[in-house]
Design a protein around this motif. Structure first.
Motif, PDB file in Angstrom:
ATOM      1  N   ASN A  79     -12.348   2.040   5.803  1.00 34.25           N
ATOM      2  CA  ASN A  79     -13.023   1.078   6.673  1.00 34.25           C
ATOM      3  C   ASN A  79     -12.400  -0.306   6.558  1.00 34.25           C
ATOM      4  N   ALA A  80     -11.819  -0.594   5.389  1.00 33.65           N
ATOM      5  CA  ALA A  80     -11.159  -1.885   5.188  1.00 33.65           C
ATOM      6  C   ALA A  80      -9.761  -1.914   5.776  1.00 33.65           C
ATOM      7  N   GLY A  81      -9.311  -0.786   6.353  1.00 32.26           N
ATOM      8  CA  GLY A  81      -7.988  -0.728   6.950  1.00 32.26           C
ATOM      9  C   GLY A  81      -6.861  -0.572   5.947  1.00 32.26           C
ATOM     10  N   ILE A  82      -7.188  -0.132   4.742  1.00 32.18           N
ATOM     11  CA  ILE A  82      -6.185   0.043   3.689  1.00 32.18           C
ATOM     12  C   ILE A  82      -5.716   1.493   3.684  1.00 32.18           C
ATOM     13  N   PRO A  83      -4.410   1.750   3.740  1.00 32.49           N
ATOM     14  CA  PRO A  83      -3.916   3.138   3.689  1.00 32.49           C
ATOM     15  C   PRO A  83      -4.359   3.821   2.394  1.00 32.49           C
ATOM     16  N   LEU A  84      -4.835   5.049   2.524  1.00 36.55           N
ATOM     17  CA  LEU A  84      -5.261   5.849   1.374  1.00 36.55           C
ATOM     18  C   LEU A  84      -4.508   7.164   1.408  1.00 36.55           C
ATOM     19  N   LEU A  85      -3.712   7.396   0.361  1.00 36.36           N
ATOM     20  CA  LEU A  85      -2.898   8.607   0.255  1.00 36.36           C
ATOM     21  C   LEU A  85      -3.392   9.412  -0.927  1.00 36.36           C
ATOM     22  N   ASP A  86      -3.730  10.667  -0.666  1.00 36.31           N
ATOM     23  CA  ASP A  86      -4.399  11.509  -1.661  1.00 36.31           C
ATOM     24  C   ASP A  86      -3.489  12.603  -2.211  1.00 36.31           C
ATOM     25  N   GLN A  87      -3.827  13.052  -3.434  1.00 37.96           N
ATOM     26  CA  GLN A  87      -3.245  14.241  -4.062  1.00 37.96           C
ATOM     27  C   GLN A  87      -1.711  14.211  -4.059  1.00 37.96           C
ATOM     28  N   VAL A  88      -1.162  13.124  -4.563  1.00 42.43           N
ATOM     29  CA  VAL A  88       0.302  12.994  -4.593  1.00 42.43           C
ATOM     30  C   VAL A  88       0.920  13.681  -5.807  1.00 42.43           C
ATOM     31  N   GLY A  89       0.095  14.108  -6.766  1.00 46.49           N
ATOM     32  CA  GLY A  89       0.616  14.828  -7.925  1.00 46.49           C
ATOM     33  C   GLY A  89       0.844  13.942  -9.138  1.00 46.49           C
ATOM     34  N   GLU A  90       0.772  14.544 -10.311  1.00 48.76           N
ATOM     35  CA  GLU A  90       0.888  13.834 -11.581  1.00 48.76           C
ATOM     36  C   GLU A  90       2.253  13.191 -11.778  1.00 48.76           C
ATOM     37  N   GLU A  91       3.282  13.701 -11.111  1.00 50.74           N
ATOM     38  CA  GLU A  91       4.648  13.228 -11.352  1.00 50.74           C
ATOM     39  C   GLU A  91       4.832  11.752 -11.041  1.00 50.74           C
ATOM     40  N   VAL A  92       3.977  11.195 -10.181  1.00 51.45           N
ATOM     41  CA  VAL A  92       4.149   9.803  -9.808  1.00 51.45           C
ATOM     42  C   VAL A  92       4.017   8.879 -11.015  1.00 51.45           C
ATOM     43  N   PHE A  93       3.211   9.279 -11.994  1.00 51.15           N
ATOM     44  CA  PHE A  93       3.060   8.470 -13.199  1.00 51.15           C
ATOM     45  C   PHE A  93       4.312   8.539 -14.084  1.00 51.15           C
ATOM     46  N   GLU A  94       5.076   9.583 -13.935  1.00 52.03           N
ATOM     47  CA  GLU A  94       6.311   9.718 -14.720  1.00 52.03           C
ATOM     48  C   GLU A  94       7.496   9.042 -14.024  1.00 52.03           C
ATOM     49  N   ARG A  95       7.508   9.023 -12.708  1.00 55.59           N
ATOM     50  CA  ARG A  95       8.661   8.526 -11.965  1.00 55.59           C
ATOM     51  C   ARG A  95       8.547   7.046 -11.598  1.00 55.59           C
ATOM     52  N   LEU A  96       7.382   6.476 -11.830  1.00 58.19           N
ATOM     53  CA  LEU A  96       7.151   5.106 -11.394  1.00 58.19           C
ATOM     54  C   LEU A  96       6.675   4.269 -12.573  1.00 58.19           C
ATOM     55  N   ARG A  97       7.196   3.037 -12.670  1.00 59.14           N
ATOM     56  CA  ARG A  97       6.772   2.120 -13.716  1.00 59.14           C
ATOM     57  C   ARG A  97       5.948   0.993 -13.109  1.00 59.14           C
ATOM     58  N   ASP A  98       5.021   0.490 -13.908  1.00 63.33           N
ATOM     59  CA  ASP A  98       4.178  -0.606 -13.468  1.00 63.33           C
ATOM     60  C   ASP A  98       5.046  -1.824 -13.132  1.00 63.33           C
ATOM     61  N   GLY A  99       4.813  -2.414 -11.953  1.00 60.83           N
ATOM     62  CA  GLY A  99       5.551  -3.602 -11.555  1.00 60.83           C
ATOM     63  C   GLY A  99       6.703  -3.344 -10.606  1.00 60.83           C
ATOM     64  N   GLN A 100       7.049  -2.093 -10.369  1.00 60.62           N
ATOM     65  CA  GLN A 100       8.121  -1.790  -9.425  1.00 60.62           C
ATOM     66  C   GLN A 100       7.619  -1.924  -7.989  1.00 60.62           C
ATOM     67  N   ALA A 101       8.532  -2.300  -7.088  1.00 59.22           N
ATOM     68  CA  ALA A 101       8.197  -2.400  -5.669  1.00 59.22           C
ATOM     69  C   ALA A 101       8.272  -1.020  -5.030  1.00 59.22           C
ATOM     70  N   VAL A 102       7.211  -0.621  -4.349  1.00 62.35           N
ATOM     71  CA  VAL A 102       7.168   0.684  -3.688  1.00 62.35           C
ATOM     72  C   VAL A 102       6.727   0.501  -2.246  1.00 62.35           C
ATOM     73  N   ARG A 103       6.991   1.526  -1.455  1.00 61.23           N
ATOM     74  CA  ARG A 103       6.585   1.519  -0.055  1.00 61.23           C
ATOM     75  C   ARG A 103       5.812   2.789   0.245  1.00 61.23           C
ATOM     76  N   VAL A 104       4.655   2.612   0.873  1.00 58.56           N
ATOM     77  CA  VAL A 104       3.837   3.741   1.308  1.00 58.56           C
ATOM     78  C   VAL A 104       3.991   3.858   2.815  1.00 58.56           C
ATOM     79  N   ASP A 105       4.592   4.975   3.237  1.00 59.51           N
ATOM     80  CA  ASP A 105       4.895   5.190   4.654  1.00 59.51           C
ATOM     81  C   ASP A 105       4.332   6.541   5.048  1.00 59.51           C
ATOM     82  N   GLY A 106       3.205   6.510   5.760  1.00 65.05           N
ATOM     83  CA  GLY A 106       2.575   7.769   6.148  1.00 65.05           C
ATOM     84  C   GLY A 106       2.130   8.551   4.931  1.00 65.05           C
ATOM     85  N   SER A 107       2.636   9.759   4.797  1.00 65.10           N
ATOM     86  CA  SER A 107       2.241  10.628   3.680  1.00 65.10           C
ATOM     87  C   SER A 107       3.183  10.523   2.494  1.00 65.10           C
TER      88      SER A 107
END
Length: 392
Positions: free
Chosen positions: A83-111
């Motif tokens: 409702n706030a217009g914020i993209p919400l992406l679900d069930q991306v898998g546990e691997e995201v915590f291993e492949r991404l570090r806090d503070g890195q720039a990321v882009r959420v595009d669709g799914s």
């Protein structure tokens, strides 16, 4: 993938870009979020309180490792996000915590979640339609959840019988509570509005102000100094802990209190409260056991939907705690609607006297007023002279 490659080839990008902030515990992540971040969470059945805090932080997107709506019950958080217009992406898998570090720039595009030119995760996009459909389907699970709640409540009553019935384990505190009103603040449902509405009540009745974890921060933000801080200490800020309030650290039933070391590191002499209940419930039990005449709650659950949104374990302790303190407990909305700031007769009389004196002073220093006073003095002398002649 082909369209994404064409966009990169021509220097074009879609979606939203922000700084990744990761934590498996949403409660611990929220204080670190800032505008423009992408919140990476692991939160099955995202609840309304957490979602509202995420939205308030101004994040650009929310990426959930887990399903935001599992179907167990119609939880309220995902609707707040979309409702706030914020993209919400679900069930991306546990691997995201291993492949991404806090503070890195990321882009959420669709799914998809992009790190530079690489897709590091993909999941299910949630929008108004998918959330509405999932909520409708989740209503079919309500009966199962209520049955599970009954079982959990029975188990909780069995394990915490001495605490609920006899107050065993509730610590002594220095803060005087006996015979006073207590205001227990949780940074939960509509807490800002409730605190604002309670201003006259707080000023006149001066209740004991109890902040539950980050509820202490909420009190400070509203301009109040908490008297007591109760909780596991994983969400309250250092400023609140150092404000001079007495601190009660929640401990596990076996006595372990992970939050105690944090309080001690800040030089705070805290006491522990071992219980399997939620932090807000032990705050209610503490206020009740120490003799509060009335307990006013801010930010707590007030209907079935909100209780379900808390989760089954929280429902059990919350329900039974309210059975114990029910005769003393009232929601902030009820107080705001029923409470009327009263002015005593003595205050009205004093105000009238001060008004008369102020008017008399203003008249006395004016030219016309001095003439009136001289005339009044002459008339008074004539009256006294007449009385003297009459007596003689």
């Amino acid at each position: 993938m082909r369209m994404a490659a064409l966009r990169r080839k021509h220097g074009l990008q879609s979606g939203v870009t922000g700084i990744a902030r990761l934590d498996r515990r949403t409660k611990r992540l929220i204080p670190r979020l800032a505008r423009g971040d992408v919140a990476i969470i692991d939160h099955v059945d995202l609840d309304q309180v957490a979602a509202e805090a995420i939205v308030a932080a101004g994040v650009f997107a929310v990426v959930n490792v887990a399903p935001s709506i599992s179907g167990r019950y119609p939880n309220l958080g995902p609707r707040v996000i979309v409702n706030a217009g914020i993209p919400l992406l679900d069930q991306v898998g546990e691997e995201v915590f291993e492949r991404l570090r806090d503070g890195q720039a990321v882009r959420v595009d669709g799914s998809q979640v992009w790190l530079g030119d690489e897709v590091i995760a993909s999941g299910q996009v949630q929008d108004l339609e998918t959330v509405a459909a999932a909520m409708l389907a989740a209503r079919d699970g309500l009966s199962v959840q209520l049955e599970a709640f009954a079982a959990n409540a029975t188990e909780y009553l069995r394990s915490e019988q001495e605490l609920l019935l006899d107050g065993v384990g509730i610590p002594l505190v220095r803060t005087p509570i006996e015979g006073r009103h207590c205001l227990v603040v949780v940074r939960g449902y509509r807490y800002r509005e409730d605190l604002a509405a309670l201003g006259p009540y707080i000023r006149e009745r001066k209740p004991v102000l109890i902040g539950v974890d980050s509820g202490a921060d909420a009190l400070i933000e509203a301009g109040y100094a908490p008297d007591l801080i109760v909780g596991d200490m994983d969400a309250v800020g250092d400023e609140a802990l150092r404000c001079g309030a007495e601190v009660v650290v929640q401990a596990y039933p076996d006595g372990r209190a992970p939050g105690l070391s944090r309080a001690q590191d800040l030089g705070i002499d805290a006491v522990t409260f071992p219980a399997a209940a939620t932090s807000e419930d032990i705050a209610l039990l503490l206020a009740d056991e120490r003799g509060a005449s009335l307990i006013v709650t801010v930010g707590m659950q007030s209907n079935l939907g909100e209780f379900l949104d808390q989760g089954r374990s929280g429902m059990a302790s919350g329900f039974l705690t309210r059975l114990r303190v029910g005769t003393k407990m009232v929601d902030a909305k009820g107080v705001a609607q029923l409470y009327r700031q009263t002015i005593s007769g003595r205050s009205i009389a004093l105000l009238a006297v001060l008004t008369v004196l102020a008017m008399a002073g203003a008249v006395a220093v004016s030219t016309v007023g001095q003439g009136w006073l001289q005339l009044l003095a002459e008339n008074w002398e004539n009256v006294v002279f007449a009385l003297q002649r009459l007596i003689s």
